[in-house]
Design a protein around this motif. Structure first.
Motif, PDB file in Angstrom:
ATOM      1  N   LEU A 150       0.828  -1.201   0.000  1.00 25.59           N
ATOM      2  CA  LEU A 150       0.000   0.000   0.000  1.00 25.59           C
ATOM      3  C   LEU A 150       0.869   1.259   0.000  1.00 25.59           C
ATOM      4  N   THR A 151       0.261   2.354  -0.432  1.00 26.52           N
ATOM      5  CA  THR A 151       0.971   3.639  -0.487  1.00 26.52           C
ATOM      6  C   THR A 151       0.797   4.398   0.826  1.00 26.52           C
ATOM      7  N   GLN A 152       1.876   4.900   1.354  1.00 24.01           N
ATOM      8  CA  GLN A 152       1.821   5.618   2.636  1.00 24.01           C
ATOM      9  C   GLN A 152       1.142   6.971   2.486  1.00 24.01           C
ATOM     10  N   GLN A 153       0.287   7.307   3.480  1.00 23.29           N
ATOM     11  CA  GLN A 153      -0.351   8.622   3.561  1.00 23.29           C
ATOM     12  C   GLN A 153      -0.024   9.212   4.928  1.00 23.29           C
ATOM     13  N   THR A 154      -0.231  10.515   5.072  1.00 20.63           N
ATOM     14  CA  THR A 154       0.124  11.179   6.325  1.00 20.63           C
ATOM     15  C   THR A 154      -0.958  12.183   6.712  1.00 20.63           C
ATOM     16  N   VAL A 155      -1.368  12.139   7.986  1.00 23.91           N
ATOM     17  CA  VAL A 155      -2.265  13.137   8.575  1.00 23.91           C
ATOM     18  C   VAL A 155      -1.560  13.686   9.798  1.00 23.91           C
ATOM     19  N   GLY A 156      -1.183  14.962   9.746  1.00 24.40           N
ATOM     20  CA  GLY A 156      -0.403  15.521  10.844  1.00 24.40           C
ATOM     21  C   GLY A 156       0.938  14.818  10.951  1.00 24.40           C
ATOM     22  N   LEU A 157       1.152  14.168  12.087  1.00 22.31           N
ATOM     23  CA  LEU A 157       2.386  13.414  12.293  1.00 22.31           C
ATOM     24  C   LEU A 157       2.161  11.909  12.179  1.00 22.31           C
ATOM     25  N   THR A 158       0.948  11.534  11.754  1.00 25.02           N
ATOM     26  CA  THR A 158       0.597  10.116  11.703  1.00 25.02           C
ATOM     27  C   THR A 158       0.692   9.583  10.283  1.00 25.02           C
ATOM     28  N   ASP A 159       1.492   8.556  10.101  1.00 26.98           N
ATOM     29  CA  ASP A 159       1.584   7.856   8.824  1.00 26.98           C
ATOM     30  C   ASP A 159       0.609   6.678   8.831  1.00 26.98           C
ATOM     31  N   PHE A 160      -0.057   6.443   7.718  1.00 29.73           N
ATOM     32  CA  PHE A 160      -1.016   5.331   7.657  1.00 29.73           C
ATOM     33  C   PHE A 160      -1.187   4.875   6.207  1.00 29.73           C
ATOM     34  N   TYR A 161      -1.913   3.784   6.033  1.00 28.77           N
ATOM     35  CA  TYR A 161      -2.149   3.194   4.724  1.00 28.77           C
ATOM     36  C   TYR A 161      -3.640   2.862   4.600  1.00 28.77           C
ATOM     37  N   VAL A 162      -4.219   3.122   3.435  1.00 32.95           N
ATOM     38  CA  VAL A 162      -5.630   2.826   3.211  1.00 32.95           C
ATOM     39  C   VAL A 162      -5.760   1.739   2.148  1.00 32.95           C
ATOM     40  N   THR A 163      -6.560   0.743   2.467  1.00 31.48           N
ATOM     41  CA  THR A 163      -6.802  -0.375   1.564  1.00 31.48           C
ATOM     42  C   THR A 163      -8.098  -0.161   0.798  1.00 31.48           C
ATOM     43  N   TYR A 164      -8.046  -0.283  -0.517  1.00 34.05           N
ATOM     44  CA  TYR A 164      -9.233  -0.212  -1.374  1.00 34.05           C
ATOM     45  C   TYR A 164      -9.331  -1.545  -2.122  1.00 34.05           C
ATOM     46  N   ASN A 165     -10.029  -2.498  -1.543  1.00 24.31           N
ATOM     47  CA  ASN A 165     -10.184  -3.802  -2.180  1.00 24.31           C
ATOM     48  C   ASN A 165     -11.498  -3.849  -2.945  1.00 24.31           C
TER      49      ASN A 165
END
Length: 286
Positions: A150-165
């Motif tokens: 997955l591609t990394q995303q960032t909100v503020g100081l938080t890195d996360f990944y979103v799955t679109y299945n």
């Protein structure tokens, strides 16, 4: 001495033609019964094996879909509103999105769109992916339903990944219907389960007052909120087909489809519909 020999010979005789024919008929009847029993037993075993395979494939397909639907809408909290006591989250978009006529392109990198007509229903399941709710990629990042990182995303100081299945039914190059999955990453869809001929999906919409009370199940076209925001449950039907024609002239050719309507199999393939209903746990208000 000669007289006794003549008398002994006169008493000896062979089988008549009638006795031979009767013996042959009896033998043929016995052999025919044995062959019929063997053929019938073989056909029964073949049919039972086909249904056992359909049962197993359906369980795998429904388990994959149910597991992802249980994760739909999941996102880690990032903040807490002191007035409303609502958590801010990394992802706050739609948990699911569906099309009764399938997607224009399941592997598009943008928002998925519904096809004009003709295809089997399709569904997109969205949630924050991590290495505990997805298979960890060799890069150490979470993965989608095809195992792509997955591609990394960032909100503020938080890195996360979103799955679109994105799940849909397609036909292989060999002409075999299969349950496929693609993702927003643009990866070409891949087969997950063989011999899934059709898929039908109903969405359970919640009462606006009581978010845990489902008031109706409808198709995607009849969901009131275009963002599917009030959907808190999903019911899925997989129409399975045997891998090869197994029905004989003596076997029942009728079956019930996903709408419980009686259909007739004209191509000797066995078919059976399998159902599951999954609550979107991250959309339920407690």
């Amino acid at each position: 001495m000669r007289r006794s020999t003549v008398l002994l010979r006169s008493r000896q005789r062979g089988l008549s033609i009638i006795e031979v024919l009767v013996s042959l008929v009896i033998g043929l009847v016995v052999v025919g019964a044995v062959l019929l029993s063997y053929v019938t037993s073989g056909q029964t075993n073949k049919l039972q094996a086909a249904y056992a395979q359909m049962n197993e494939d359906a369980q795998v397909g429904l388990l994959i879909l149910s597991r992802d639907l249980q994760l739909a809408g999941y996102a880690q909290p990032t903040s807490l509103d002191a007035v409303t006591f609502q958590f801010g989250r990394t992802y706050s978009g739609s948990a699911v999105f569906g099309c009764d006529t399938g997607f224009v392109s399941a592997s598009t990198t943008g928002n998925v769109a519904c096809a004009a007509a003709g295809a089997s229903p399709a569904i997109e399941v969205v949630y924050e992916g991590d290495i505990t709710n997805t298979v960890e990629h060799s890069s150490g990042r979470p993965s989608d339903c095809l195992g792509a990182a997955l591609t990394q995303q960032t909100v503020g100081l938080t890195d996360f990944y979103v799955t679109y299945n994105r799940y849909y039914v397609a036909t292989s190059t060999l002409g075999r219907p299969e349950l496929h999955c693609a993702s927003k990453l643009g990866n070409t869809g891949g087969a997950l389960v063989d011999n899934v001929e059709n898929m039908k999906i109903w969405y359970g919409e919640a009462n606006p007052i009581d978010k845990r009370q489902i008031v109706r199940y409808v198709s995607a076209a009849n969901v009131l909120d275009p963002t599917f925001g009030h959907v808190v449950s999903v019911r899925v039907c997989l129409m399975m087909r045997s891998a090869e024609p197994v029905l004989s002239a003596e076997d029942p050719a009728t079956y019930l489809d996903c709408d419980s309507v009686s259909q007739t199999s004209a191509d000797r393939f066995a078919r059976r519909a399998y159902f599951t209903t999954t609550a979107l746990r991250n959309k339920m208000t407690f």
